[in-house]
Design a protein around this motif. Sequence first.
Motif, PDB file in Angstrom:
ATOM      1  N   LEU A  17       0.828  -1.322  -0.142  1.00  0.00           N
ATOM      2  CA  LEU A  17       0.049   0.084  -0.276  1.00  0.00           C
ATOM      3  C   LEU A  17       0.287   1.217  -0.048  1.00  0.00           C
ATOM      4  O   LEU A  17       0.651   2.054  -0.483  1.00  0.00           O
ATOM      5  CB  LEU A  17      -0.837   0.038   1.144  1.00  0.00           C
ATOM      6  N   ILE A  18       2.280   1.390   0.281  1.00  0.00           N
ATOM      7  CA  ILE A  18       2.236   2.903   1.278  1.00  0.00           C
ATOM      8  C   ILE A  18       3.604   2.847  -0.426  1.00  0.00           C
ATOM      9  O   ILE A  18       3.847   3.442  -0.880  1.00  0.00           O
ATOM     10  CB  ILE A  18       3.967   2.354   2.372  1.00  0.00           C
ATOM     11  N   ASN A  19       3.807   1.148  -1.290  1.00  0.00           N
ATOM     12  CA  ASN A  19       4.894   1.575  -2.171  1.00  0.00           C
ATOM     13  C   ASN A  19       3.512   1.995  -3.579  1.00  0.00           C
ATOM     14  O   ASN A  19       4.213   2.882  -4.527  1.00  0.00           O
ATOM     15  CB  ASN A  19       4.729  -0.142  -3.129  1.00  0.00           C
TER      16      ASN A  19
ATOM     17  N   TYR B 258      -1.995  11.908   1.115  1.00  0.00           N
ATOM     18  CA  TYR B 258      -1.276  10.713   0.190  1.00  0.00           C
ATOM     19  C   TYR B 258      -2.714  10.018   0.951  1.00  0.00           C
ATOM     20  O   TYR B 258      -3.102   8.934   1.821  1.00  0.00           O
ATOM     21  CB  TYR B 258      -0.091   9.865   1.256  1.00  0.00           C
ATOM     22  N   PRO B 259      -3.760  10.275  -0.189  1.00  0.00           N
ATOM     23  CA  PRO B 259      -5.220   9.345   0.089  1.00  0.00           C
ATOM     24  C   PRO B 259      -5.087   7.859   0.130  1.00  0.00           C
ATOM     25  O   PRO B 259      -4.314   7.376  -0.961  1.00  0.00           O
ATOM     26  CB  PRO B 259      -5.724  10.215  -1.169  1.00  0.00           C
ATOM     27  N   GLY B 260      -5.503   7.428   1.344  1.00  0.00           N
ATOM     28  CA  GLY B 260      -5.558   6.121   1.772  1.00  0.00           C
ATOM     29  C   GLY B 260      -4.507   6.067   2.556  1.00  0.00           C
ATOM     30  O   GLY B 260      -4.698   4.277   3.295  1.00  0.00           O
ATOM     31  N   PHE B 261      -3.675   6.496   3.153  1.00  0.00           N
ATOM     32  CA  PHE B 261      -2.910   6.182   4.099  1.00  0.00           C
ATOM     33  C   PHE B 261      -3.799   6.379   5.625  1.00  0.00           C
ATOM     34  O   PHE B 261      -3.385   5.491   6.114  1.00  0.00           O
ATOM     35  CB  PHE B 261      -1.830   7.821   4.325  1.00  0.00           C
TER      36      PHE B 261
ATOM     37  N   THR C 204      -6.542   4.283   6.803  1.00  0.00           N
ATOM     38  CA  THR C 204      -6.823   3.026   6.518  1.00  0.00           C
ATOM     39  C   THR C 204      -6.849   2.290   7.899  1.00  0.00           C
ATOM     40  O   THR C 204      -5.942   1.896   8.253  1.00  0.00           O
ATOM     41  CB  THR C 204      -6.275   2.632   5.510  1.00  0.00           C
ATOM     42  N   ASN C 205      -8.138   1.338   7.660  1.00  0.00           N
ATOM     43  CA  ASN C 205      -7.795   0.374   8.474  1.00  0.00           C
ATOM     44  C   ASN C 205      -7.509  -1.509   8.134  1.00  0.00           C
ATOM     45  O   ASN C 205      -7.178  -1.491   8.926  1.00  0.00           O
ATOM     46  CB  ASN C 205      -9.961   0.007   8.793  1.00  0.00           C
ATOM     47  N   GLU C 206      -6.405  -1.288   7.246  1.00  0.00           N
ATOM     48  CA  GLU C 206      -5.343  -1.891   6.557  1.00  0.00           C
ATOM     49  C   GLU C 206      -3.904  -1.525   7.606  1.00  0.00           C
ATOM     50  O   GLU C 206      -2.967  -2.787   7.681  1.00  0.00           O
ATOM     51  CB  GLU C 206      -5.167  -1.601   5.354  1.00  0.00           C
ATOM     52  N   ALA C 207      -4.059  -0.412   7.688  1.00  0.00           N
ATOM     53  CA  ALA C 207      -2.832   0.367   9.247  1.00  0.00           C
ATOM     54  C   ALA C 207      -3.167  -0.210  10.036  1.00  0.00           C
ATOM     55  O   ALA C 207      -4.827  -0.036  10.736  1.00  0.00           O
ATOM     56  CB  ALA C 207      -2.545   1.456   8.458  1.00  0.00           C
ATOM     57  N   VAL C 208      -1.981  -0.542  11.035  1.00  0.00           N
ATOM     58  CA  VAL C 208      -3.013  -0.564  12.533  1.00  0.00           C
ATOM     59  C   VAL C 208      -1.132   0.682  13.456  1.00  0.00           C
ATOM     60  O   VAL C 208      -0.499   0.418  12.760  1.00  0.00           O
ATOM     61  CB  VAL C 208      -2.329  -2.282  13.029  1.00  0.00           C
ATOM     62  N   ILE C 209      -2.025   0.446  14.971  1.00  0.00           N
ATOM     63  CA  ILE C 209      -0.844   1.701  15.595  1.00  0.00           C
ATOM     64  C   ILE C 209      -0.858   1.043  16.447  1.00  0.00           C
ATOM     65  O   ILE C 209      -1.317  -0.161  16.915  1.00  0.00           O
ATOM     66  CB  ILE C 209      -1.192   3.044  15.589  1.00  0.00           C
ATOM     67  N   VAL C 210       0.400   1.224  17.369  1.00  0.00           N
ATOM     68  CA  VAL C 210       0.238  -0.214  18.252  1.00  0.00           C
ATOM     69  C   VAL C 210       1.663   0.903  19.297  1.00  0.00           C
ATOM     70  O   VAL C 210       2.202   1.686  18.767  1.00  0.00           O
ATOM     71  CB  VAL C 210       2.476  -1.300  17.868  1.00  0.00           C
ATOM     72  N   GLY C 211       1.357   0.604  20.295  1.00  0.00           N
ATOM     73  CA  GLY C 211       1.743   1.535  21.871  1.00  0.00           C
ATOM     74  C   GLY C 211       3.238   1.136  21.995  1.00  0.00           C
ATOM     75  O   GLY C 211       2.252  -0.369  22.365  1.00  0.00           O
ATOM     76  N   VAL C 212       3.516   1.514  23.083  1.00  0.00           N
ATOM     77  CA  VAL C 212       3.451   3.328  22.090  1.00  0.00           C
ATOM     78  C   VAL C 212       5.280   3.619  21.843  1.00  0.00           C
ATOM     79  O   VAL C 212       5.802   2.267  22.017  1.00  0.00           O
ATOM     80  CB  VAL C 212       3.081   4.246  23.636  1.00  0.00           C
ATOM     81  N   GLU C 213       5.139   4.316  20.875  1.00  0.00           N
ATOM     82  CA  GLU C 213       6.571   4.516  20.522  1.00  0.00           C
ATOM     83  C   GLU C 213       7.425   5.880  21.765  1.00  0.00           C
ATOM     84  O   GLU C 213       6.854   7.248  21.419  1.00  0.00           O
ATOM     85  CB  GLU C 213       6.611   4.877  18.715  1.00  0.00           C
TER      86      GLU C 213
END
Length: 489
Positions: A234-236, A419-422, A424-433
């Motif tokens: 997706l990022i590509n 970047y339309p599409g960035f 998205t629920n295809e992406a996940v965020i993970v805690g914590v940085e």
Amino acid sequence: MADEEGKPIPIHNSQFTINNSPDGDRFPLYTPPVYQDVHEAKREAIIIGAGPAGLFAALTLLEHGIKPIIYERGKEVSERKKDIALLNRNEGLNPESNYCFGEGGAGTFSDGKLFSRSKKRGNMQRVMEIFHYFGAPDTVLYEAHAHIGSDKLPTIIKRMRECILEHGGEIHFETCVRSLKAISGQPSAISRFPIILAIGHSAHDTYRMLAAEGVAMETKGFAMGVRAEHPQELINRLMYHLGKPHLTSPQGRNTPLEGEKEGVIKYLGNASYSLVTQVDGRGVYSFCMCPGGHIVPAGSAEGMCVVNGMSASHRNSPYANSGMVVQINPEDIPGDDPLRGLEYQEELERLAFEQSAISHQPSAAPAQRMRDFVEGRASKDLPACSYLPGIVPSRLDQWLPAGIGKRLQQGFRDFDKKYPGFLTNEAVIVGVESRSSSPVRIIRDPETMESVSTPGLYPCGEGAGYAGGITSSALDGINAACRIAVLYE
Ligand SMILES: Cc1cc2nc3c(=O)[nH]c(=O)nc-3n(C[C@H](O)[C@H](O)[C@H](O)COP(=O)(O)OP(=O)(O)OC[C@H]3O[C@@H](n4cnc5c(N)ncnc54)[C@H](O)[C@@H]3O)c2cc1C
């Protein structure tokens, strides 16, 4: 390493020269370092920490004929690898040997990105040359965004150690310095030998020891947030403008790229990104983006959850991850204790741990799909993720402090506009940085680099608050060693 005539022998002859002449002549790419034998040297300096700052300081001392004596709390790199493997398999954290502590420091099991935004601090190219001399690929000499990869870094670090030992330096592993006075041997005169303090920014116990021993420090701005992970594909598509991702397929994946488009990725490699926006007066930005990488557990204490990212030299995992952090200024944290930033970090790391613990998976990291996070919904399930200890669904939208969570939500919306599409629920965020930069500065004289409170102490690298990342920390180590060489003249 010298030949019979005393000329230096480069560690990697084949890499040290490049065949760039039509006649097949090989030209030197740079002047190799000349390390002196210091077995009998009377001039010595102590170095605390064998990360990039400490190791480059040690190598520079050798160039000046000064004997480096390094104390490193963690293990040598091959032993450290075993502890990291246990950590990834959920078989326990060794608080002295992990992604942050051990030979090579936090940079060893990283993406090994070798670029820095700060160009004013000295000769960055020399850092690349030294990495190259010890075995980094030729690309580090000319690529704008060079990287080495976590599979290659350990060997380079090991060669640096071998060079230091061979020339008469000392390295004491599994030796945590718990008092400056104790190592200097003279409680009243720390300056008997100069001490280069290169502890990185994760040694919270060491910061507290320094405070107790009267070393002057101040709070500095830092950044915290989460790590976001997208499918690399997706990022590509987004970054190389290969067409809008179609996210409606039952598998949630795009059809494979074909023909020319596939060629773009073949030749350019997996795409990365660098994103920045301002939300309510604070920067929100991507940090340490790892194309084709993995999210890793980067904590150094039990009961806390910290994540970071790394990738191997080929950057070929199916995941693209990046820190997504919010700038935090000293005035955002009440109080006047110079170490209050550390406490703020720890609070968030504990909170993240508790969120996983309530799901009965204390080694997993709390996570939420990106769009769910932005729209304030629980994620019913989570996408596949590179984080080996596992992720558990959690309401990061609810428990992240508003100053961080709300800004990240707006930040993701802003990035999606670019970047339309960035988003998205295809992406996940993970805690914590939480460990992207040091919340403390150990105050030093800008000219001499000596601590303003403690004669003979030279704080440097990321933990001192004057560098961020491998290259600038290494350069700060070189500069500290050069100051000591001047002292001994
Ligand atoms: C997973 C991960 C990925 C990263 N990826 C990148 C990247 O791709 N590019 C980049 O530029 N940066 C990256 N970073 C950041 C980078 O690693 C650091 O900026 C850099 O290593 C800082 O160098 P340093 O020498 O100042 O400190 P560190 O590398 O943190 O080294 C400090 C050393 O001091 C030791 N130490 C601490 N206290 C004591 C004590 N009391 N006694 C003895 N020893 C002690 C520690 O064990 C450690 O080995 C990454 C960090 C992590 C965790």
